[in-house]
Design a protein around this motif. Structure first.
Motif, PDB file in Angstrom:
ATOM      1  N   ARG A  44       4.782  83.233 -24.137  1.00  0.00           N
ATOM      2  CA  ARG A  44       3.463  83.636 -24.629  1.00  0.00           C
ATOM      3  C   ARG A  44       2.916  82.659 -25.673  1.00  0.00           C
ATOM      4  O   ARG A  44       1.723  82.635 -25.944  1.00  0.00           O
ATOM      5  CB  ARG A  44       3.521  85.052 -25.216  1.00  0.00           C
ATOM      6  CG  ARG A  44       3.842  86.129 -24.176  1.00  0.00           C
ATOM      7  CD  ARG A  44       2.714  86.193 -23.163  1.00  0.00           C
ATOM      8  NE  ARG A  44       2.873  87.219 -22.168  1.00  0.00           N
ATOM      9  CZ  ARG A  44       3.182  86.987 -20.886  1.00  0.00           C
ATOM     10  NH1 ARG A  44       3.434  85.772 -20.469  1.00  0.00           N
ATOM     11  NH2 ARG A  44       3.246  87.966 -20.019  1.00  0.00           N
ATOM     12  N   THR A  45       3.786  81.852 -26.234  1.00  0.00           N
ATOM     13  CA  THR A  45       3.366  80.868 -27.236  1.00  0.00           C
ATOM     14  C   THR A  45       2.780  79.607 -26.605  1.00  0.00           C
ATOM     15  O   THR A  45       2.146  78.815 -27.298  1.00  0.00           O
ATOM     16  CB  THR A  45       4.565  80.446 -28.098  1.00  0.00           C
ATOM     17  OG1 THR A  45       5.599  79.963 -27.223  1.00  0.00           O
ATOM     18  CG2 THR A  45       5.074  81.603 -28.927  1.00  0.00           C
ATOM     19  N   PRO A  77      -4.424  85.466 -28.539  1.00  0.00           N
ATOM     20  CA  PRO A  77      -3.107  85.584 -27.912  1.00  0.00           C
ATOM     21  C   PRO A  77      -3.208  85.731 -26.385  1.00  0.00           C
ATOM     22  O   PRO A  77      -4.145  86.311 -25.856  1.00  0.00           O
ATOM     23  CB  PRO A  77      -2.526  86.848 -28.561  1.00  0.00           C
ATOM     24  CG  PRO A  77      -3.195  86.900 -29.902  1.00  0.00           C
ATOM     25  CD  PRO A  77      -4.596  86.414 -29.643  1.00  0.00           C
ATOM     26  N   MET A  78      -2.204  85.186 -25.719  1.00  0.00           N
ATOM     27  CA  MET A  78      -2.159  85.194 -24.260  1.00  0.00           C
ATOM     28  C   MET A  78      -1.659  86.541 -23.750  1.00  0.00           C
ATOM     29  O   MET A  78      -0.678  87.072 -24.264  1.00  0.00           O
ATOM     30  CB  MET A  78      -1.217  84.082 -23.794  1.00  0.00           C
ATOM     31  CG  MET A  78      -1.093  83.955 -22.311  1.00  0.00           C
ATOM     32  SD  MET A  78       0.125  82.683 -21.889  1.00  0.00           S
ATOM     33  CE  MET A  78       1.422  83.723 -21.261  1.00  0.00           C
ATOM     34  N   LYS A  79      -2.324  87.071 -22.733  1.00  0.00           N
ATOM     35  CA  LYS A  79      -1.860  88.291 -22.063  1.00  0.00           C
ATOM     36  C   LYS A  79      -0.981  87.954 -20.862  1.00  0.00           C
ATOM     37  O   LYS A  79       0.074  88.536 -20.686  1.00  0.00           O
ATOM     38  CB  LYS A  79      -3.037  89.145 -21.590  1.00  0.00           C
ATOM     39  CG  LYS A  79      -3.670  89.937 -22.699  1.00  0.00           C
ATOM     40  CD  LYS A  79      -4.748  90.918 -22.307  1.00  0.00           C
ATOM     41  CE  LYS A  79      -5.052  91.119 -20.872  1.00  0.00           C
ATOM     42  NZ  LYS A  79      -6.200  91.989 -20.612  1.00  0.00           N
ATOM     43  N   ARG A  80      -1.449  87.026 -19.999  1.00  0.00           N
ATOM     44  CA  ARG A  80      -0.653  86.666 -18.837  1.00  0.00           C
ATOM     45  C   ARG A  80      -1.113  85.352 -18.225  1.00  0.00           C
ATOM     46  O   ARG A  80      -2.226  84.901 -18.471  1.00  0.00           O
ATOM     47  CB  ARG A  80      -0.672  87.774 -17.792  1.00  0.00           C
ATOM     48  CG  ARG A  80      -1.959  87.934 -17.042  1.00  0.00           C
ATOM     49  CD  ARG A  80      -1.877  89.084 -16.020  1.00  0.00           C
ATOM     50  NE  ARG A  80      -3.044  89.059 -15.172  1.00  0.00           N
ATOM     51  CZ  ARG A  80      -3.019  88.966 -13.850  1.00  0.00           C
ATOM     52  NH1 ARG A  80      -1.875  88.920 -13.226  1.00  0.00           N
ATOM     53  NH2 ARG A  80      -4.127  88.935 -13.147  1.00  0.00           N
ATOM     54  N   VAL A  81      -0.222  84.758 -17.414  1.00  0.00           N
ATOM     55  CA  VAL A  81      -0.511  83.528 -16.669  1.00  0.00           C
ATOM     56  C   VAL A  81      -0.828  83.913 -15.234  1.00  0.00           C
ATOM     57  O   VAL A  81      -0.152  84.768 -14.650  1.00  0.00           O
ATOM     58  CB  VAL A  81       0.707  82.576 -16.660  1.00  0.00           C
ATOM     59  CG1 VAL A  81       0.437  81.360 -15.780  1.00  0.00           C
ATOM     60  CG2 VAL A  81       1.071  82.140 -18.050  1.00  0.00           C
ATOM     61  N   GLU A 107      -4.974  84.654 -19.045  1.00  0.00           N
ATOM     62  CA  GLU A 107      -5.884  85.702 -19.503  1.00  0.00           C
ATOM     63  C   GLU A 107      -5.539  85.932 -20.964  1.00  0.00           C
ATOM     64  O   GLU A 107      -4.370  86.064 -21.318  1.00  0.00           O
ATOM     65  CB  GLU A 107      -5.690  86.985 -18.693  1.00  0.00           C
ATOM     66  CG  GLU A 107      -6.136  86.844 -17.260  1.00  0.00           C
ATOM     67  CD  GLU A 107      -5.919  88.113 -16.440  1.00  0.00           C
ATOM     68  OE1 GLU A 107      -5.294  89.075 -16.951  1.00  0.00           O
ATOM     69  OE2 GLU A 107      -6.357  88.125 -15.287  1.00  0.00           O
ATOM     70  N   GLN A 108      -6.565  85.953 -21.802  1.00  0.00           N
ATOM     71  CA  GLN A 108      -6.371  86.080 -23.243  1.00  0.00           C
ATOM     72  C   GLN A 108      -6.691  87.505 -23.692  1.00  0.00           C
ATOM     73  O   GLN A 108      -7.437  88.221 -23.038  1.00  0.00           O
ATOM     74  CB  GLN A 108      -7.267  85.087 -23.976  1.00  0.00           C
ATOM     75  CG  GLN A 108      -7.126  83.636 -23.525  1.00  0.00           C
ATOM     76  CD  GLN A 108      -5.738  83.078 -23.689  1.00  0.00           C
ATOM     77  OE1 GLN A 108      -5.157  82.566 -22.744  1.00  0.00           O
ATOM     78  NE2 GLN A 108      -5.175  83.179 -24.879  1.00  0.00           N
ATOM     79  N   GLU A 131      12.066  69.125 -27.193  1.00  0.00           N
ATOM     80  CA  GLU A 131      12.992  70.256 -27.116  1.00  0.00           C
ATOM     81  C   GLU A 131      12.329  71.524 -26.574  1.00  0.00           C
ATOM     82  O   GLU A 131      12.947  72.287 -25.841  1.00  0.00           O
ATOM     83  CB  GLU A 131      13.570  70.523 -28.510  1.00  0.00           C
ATOM     84  CG  GLU A 131      14.666  71.547 -28.526  1.00  0.00           C
ATOM     85  CD  GLU A 131      15.256  71.684 -29.916  1.00  0.00           C
ATOM     86  OE1 GLU A 131      15.264  72.820 -30.432  1.00  0.00           O
ATOM     87  OE2 GLU A 131      15.704  70.655 -30.470  1.00  0.00           O
ATOM     88  N   GLY A 132      11.079  71.765 -26.893  1.00  0.00           N
ATOM     89  CA  GLY A 132      10.375  72.951 -26.407  1.00  0.00           C
ATOM     90  C   GLY A 132       9.545  72.703 -25.159  1.00  0.00           C
ATOM     91  O   GLY A 132       8.792  73.569 -24.738  1.00  0.00           O
ATOM     92  N   GLY A 133       9.681  71.514 -24.559  1.00  0.00           N
ATOM     93  CA  GLY A 133       8.882  71.128 -23.404  1.00  0.00           C
ATOM     94  C   GLY A 133       9.471  71.586 -22.076  1.00  0.00           C
ATOM     95  O   GLY A 133      10.076  72.659 -21.965  1.00  0.00           O
ATOM     96  N   TRP A 134       9.291  70.727 -21.053  1.00  0.00           N
ATOM     97  CA  TRP A 134       9.672  71.100 -19.691  1.00  0.00           C
ATOM     98  C   TRP A 134      11.143  71.478 -19.534  1.00  0.00           C
ATOM     99  O   TRP A 134      11.474  72.386 -18.775  1.00  0.00           O
ATOM    100  CB  TRP A 134       9.303  69.984 -18.715  1.00  0.00           C
ATOM    101  CG  TRP A 134       7.845  69.925 -18.413  1.00  0.00           C
ATOM    102  CD1 TRP A 134       6.996  68.872 -18.646  1.00  0.00           C
ATOM    103  CD2 TRP A 134       7.037  70.953 -17.825  1.00  0.00           C
ATOM    104  NE1 TRP A 134       5.725  69.195 -18.246  1.00  0.00           N
ATOM    105  CE2 TRP A 134       5.721  70.463 -17.737  1.00  0.00           C
ATOM    106  CE3 TRP A 134       7.299  72.246 -17.378  1.00  0.00           C
ATOM    107  CZ2 TRP A 134       4.669  71.211 -17.212  1.00  0.00           C
ATOM    108  CZ3 TRP A 134       6.255  72.999 -16.856  1.00  0.00           C
ATOM    109  CH2 TRP A 134       4.958  72.480 -16.778  1.00  0.00           C
TER     110      TRP A 134
END
Length: 175
Positions: A51-52, A59-63, A76-77, A157-160
């Motif tokens: 979600r980050t 804030p993000m609700k969903r992809v 969707e935000q 580190e937080g990527g792919w």
């Protein structure tokens, strides 16, 4: 050889590097067949995408991934807006998914596909029922100024690599 461009500050020329930046390549073997791995990576991306990791203003609700060539990829935000960040370029279940990465180096949406990099994900089944998932994020120089920083961030580190680890956990674990 570097391309020559006019420097608007003092009308002198300056060198601009035109070489391609090395693609980011990551892979993981997962405990799932290719069809399940493909489905969870694409159609069920919302079940594992953090979600980050979004570029929306709330804030993000969903992809959402629209599973077809030129299908939209967006979040969707919570404020009711949709925030686009990609387009499906290739949709070949269960083996190949390619998307345009429509995010600029300043982490804003880029509508011009000619200025976007691509993320290719291949799903190769193995005889033991596992699937090798190989991701390549390429064409980063299309982003222009800031492309090296973009590569550094998606390779961090937080990527792919981390995202594939989260995905593997959702699928049933790394093999």
């Amino acid at each position: 050889m570097p391309e020559r461009q006019l420097n608007p500050q003092n009308t002198m020329t300056m060198d601009v590097e035109t070489h391609e930046i090395e693609p980011v390549r990551k892979s993981i073997r997962v405990r799932a067949d290719a069809a399940r791995a493909f489905r969870i990576f694409t159609e069920e991306m919302d079940s594992w995408w953090p979600r980050t990791h979004h570029i929306g203003n709330s804030p993000m609700k969903r992809v959402v991934v629209e599973g077809r060539p030129m299908g939209a990829i967006y979040t969707e935000q919570e404020d009711g807006t949709n925030c686009p960040w990609g387009s499906v370029l290739t949709w070949e279940p269960p083996h190949l998914f390619v998307m345009a990465w429509q995010i600029r180096p300043d982490w804003q949406y880029e509508p011009d596909l000619s200025k976007c990099s691509e993320v290719e994900v291949r799903f190769t089944p193995a005889d033991d029922g596992t699937t090798l998932v190989e991701l390549e994020h390429r064409g980063l120089t299309r982003h222009g100024v800031g492309c090296a920083k973009m590569r550094e961030q998606v390779n961090s580190e937080g990527g792919w690599g981390a995202l594939l680890g989260i995905f593997a956990g959702k699928v049933g674990g790394a093999a």
